[in-house]
Design a protein around this motif. Structure first.
Motif, PDB file in Angstrom:
ATOM      1  N   ASP A  23       0.940  -1.402  -0.040  1.00  0.00           N
ATOM      2  CA  ASP A  23       0.108   0.117  -0.185  1.00  0.00           C
ATOM      3  C   ASP A  23       0.873   1.376   0.169  1.00  0.00           C
ATOM      4  O   ASP A  23       0.739   2.087  -0.810  1.00  0.00           O
ATOM      5  N   LYS A  77      -7.864   3.496   2.331  1.00  0.00           N
ATOM      6  CA  LYS A  77      -7.994   1.966   1.999  1.00  0.00           C
ATOM      7  C   LYS A  77      -7.784   1.115   2.805  1.00  0.00           C
ATOM      8  O   LYS A  77      -6.823   0.869   3.673  1.00  0.00           O
ATOM      9  N   GLY A  79      -7.077  -3.292   3.811  1.00  0.00           N
ATOM     10  CA  GLY A  79      -6.795  -4.737   3.162  1.00  0.00           C
ATOM     11  C   GLY A  79      -7.002  -5.580   4.555  1.00  0.00           C
ATOM     12  O   GLY A  79      -7.934  -5.595   4.851  1.00  0.00           O
ATOM     13  N   ASP A 102     -10.536  -3.332   0.318  1.00  0.00           N
ATOM     14  CA  ASP A 102      -9.909  -4.846  -0.428  1.00  0.00           C
ATOM     15  C   ASP A 102     -10.457  -5.774   0.664  1.00  0.00           C
ATOM     16  O   ASP A 102      -9.618  -5.879   1.746  1.00  0.00           O
ATOM     17  N   VAL A 104      -9.817  -8.612   2.226  1.00  0.00           N
ATOM     18  CA  VAL A 104      -8.826  -9.747   2.150  1.00  0.00           C
ATOM     19  C   VAL A 104      -9.179 -11.031   3.126  1.00  0.00           C
ATOM     20  O   VAL A 104      -9.311 -10.777   4.214  1.00  0.00           O
ATOM     21  N   THR A 134     -13.069  -4.301  -3.739  1.00  0.00           N
ATOM     22  CA  THR A 134     -12.334  -4.615  -4.955  1.00  0.00           C
ATOM     23  C   THR A 134     -12.142  -6.431  -4.659  1.00  0.00           C
ATOM     24  O   THR A 134     -10.611  -6.744  -4.321  1.00  0.00           O
ATOM     25  N   PRO A 135     -12.757  -7.031  -4.497  1.00  0.00           N
ATOM     26  CA  PRO A 135     -12.530  -8.602  -4.360  1.00  0.00           C
ATOM     27  C   PRO A 135     -12.201  -9.273  -5.595  1.00  0.00           C
ATOM     28  O   PRO A 135     -12.228  -8.619  -6.559  1.00  0.00           O
ATOM     29  N   ASN A 136     -11.360 -10.426  -5.146  1.00  0.00           N
ATOM     30  CA  ASN A 136     -11.103 -11.359  -6.204  1.00  0.00           C
ATOM     31  C   ASN A 136     -12.458 -12.334  -6.363  1.00  0.00           C
ATOM     32  O   ASN A 136     -13.190 -12.193  -5.485  1.00  0.00           O
ATOM     33  N   THR A 169     -11.890  -8.375  -9.442  1.00  0.00           N
ATOM     34  CA  THR A 169     -10.721  -8.580 -10.382  1.00  0.00           C
ATOM     35  C   THR A 169     -10.675 -10.039 -10.802  1.00  0.00           C
ATOM     36  O   THR A 169     -11.101 -10.875  -9.995  1.00  0.00           O
ATOM     37  N   GLY A 206      -3.038  -7.967  -5.557  1.00  0.00           N
ATOM     38  CA  GLY A 206      -4.067  -7.372  -4.937  1.00  0.00           C
ATOM     39  C   GLY A 206      -4.248  -6.026  -4.193  1.00  0.00           C
ATOM     40  O   GLY A 206      -5.062  -5.086  -4.534  1.00  0.00           O
ATOM     41  N   CYS A 207      -3.273  -5.905  -3.270  1.00  0.00           N
ATOM     42  CA  CYS A 207      -3.084  -5.033  -2.427  1.00  0.00           C
ATOM     43  C   CYS A 207      -2.720  -3.569  -3.111  1.00  0.00           C
ATOM     44  O   CYS A 207      -3.009  -2.628  -3.162  1.00  0.00           O
ATOM     45  N   SER A 210      -5.812  -2.459  -5.347  1.00  0.00           N
ATOM     46  CA  SER A 210      -6.667  -1.328  -4.786  1.00  0.00           C
ATOM     47  C   SER A 210      -5.887  -0.147  -4.289  1.00  0.00           C
ATOM     48  O   SER A 210      -6.792   0.824  -3.920  1.00  0.00           O
TER      49      SER A 210
END
Ligand code: PXL
Length: 264
Positions: A23, A77, A79, A102, A104, A134-136, A169, A206-207, A210
């Protein structure tokens, strides 16, 4: 001119790939000043997680309050939150503050970083308060309570129904083409495709994505443009780390921004 100020609420990764390291370096790489509130400390390398120390909600709140009472934070933001109690701290942020979440739930190496109470807290308290999540795909399914047969579009819509805009994502490791599904605050959906970068040095992507998205949104860009910019930032980072041989497992995505003339 002052830089944009972004606050990361996230865990540390001792290997320097994911979490707070990703980040803060991403904020710096985009010209923003990064502040941080640490939620958990992970003893971790490129192979896996050895130990996790969760901080108490009061410890996280004290860091967040110190930052917000002093610095002109444009965006928060999040995580790894690690506990439902820390999720409640995030849900209690001033409502006017932009919040990029995000969610996590696991590390790249497969270690669980969230229990059922935290998943429930995301659904009931954090996502309704979030600007963008912002998930996978795995995280999106779990948060939406979706089954493996549900289409990506339906999973993204289910998350949007909880409140936030969504960037689901789609960058599976090794994929030639990544498809990110974007649902904006008005529920308009679009697919933003981009080529995958062939590499196993992807720990922290991922981090990084986002965090980059948060800076671009705070800079005033609409969600699709901010998503495109964050995709490009991550792709450039993956290209820089593609040839690295760091560690015995999945190596870090590059967080280096050294001008070529200063390389050591
Ligand atoms: O990539 C998700 C993530 C977030 N935060 C921390 C992590 C990881 C993955 O390893 O360790 C602290």
């Amino acid at each position: 001119m002052n830089p944009l100020v972004a606050l990361a609420v996230a865990g540390t990764d001792s290997g320097g790939a994911a979490g707070v390291a990703a980040d803060l370096t991403t904020f710096a790489g985009l010209g923003a000043h990064g502040a941080c509130a640490v939620t958990a400390v992970t003893a971790q390398d490129t192979v896996g997680v050895r130990r996790v120390v969760q901080l108490a909600a009061d410890d996280v709140r004290a860091q967040v309050d110190a930052v917000l009472e002093d610095l002109p934070v444009a965006v928060v933001k999040t995580g790894m939150l690690g506990s439902a109690e820390v999720a409640a701290v995030v849900a209690g942020l001033p409502p006017s503050l932009a919040l990029v979440v995000d969610p996590v739930l696991r590390t790249t190496s497969g270690t669980a970083l969230a229990d059922e109470a935290l998943v429930a807290a995301y659904r009931t308290h954090v996502l309704p308060r979030s600007t963008v999540v912002t998930p996978n795909l795995a995280e999106a399914r779990r948060l939406a309570g979706a089954s493996p047969e549900d289409a990506h579009e339906d999973v993204a819509r289910a998350l949007h129904a909880l409140g936030p805009a969504v960037v689901l994502t789609g960058g599976d490791p090794g994929a030639h083409l990544c498809r990110d599904l974007v649902v904006d605050d008005r529920g308009r959906m679009q697919v933003l495709e981009h080529p995958g970068v062939p590499t196993t040095n992807d720990h922290g992507t991922g981090c990084t994505f986002s965090a980059a998205l948060a800076v671009h949104l705070a800079g005033g860009e609409p969600l699709p443009a901010a998503t495109r910019a964050a995709q490009s930032f991550v792709a450039a980072a993956l290209r820089r780390s593609a040839g690295w041989r760091l560690g015995r497992g999945r190596g870090p995505v590059a967080h280096t921004f050294v001008p070529p003339t200063q390389e050591v």
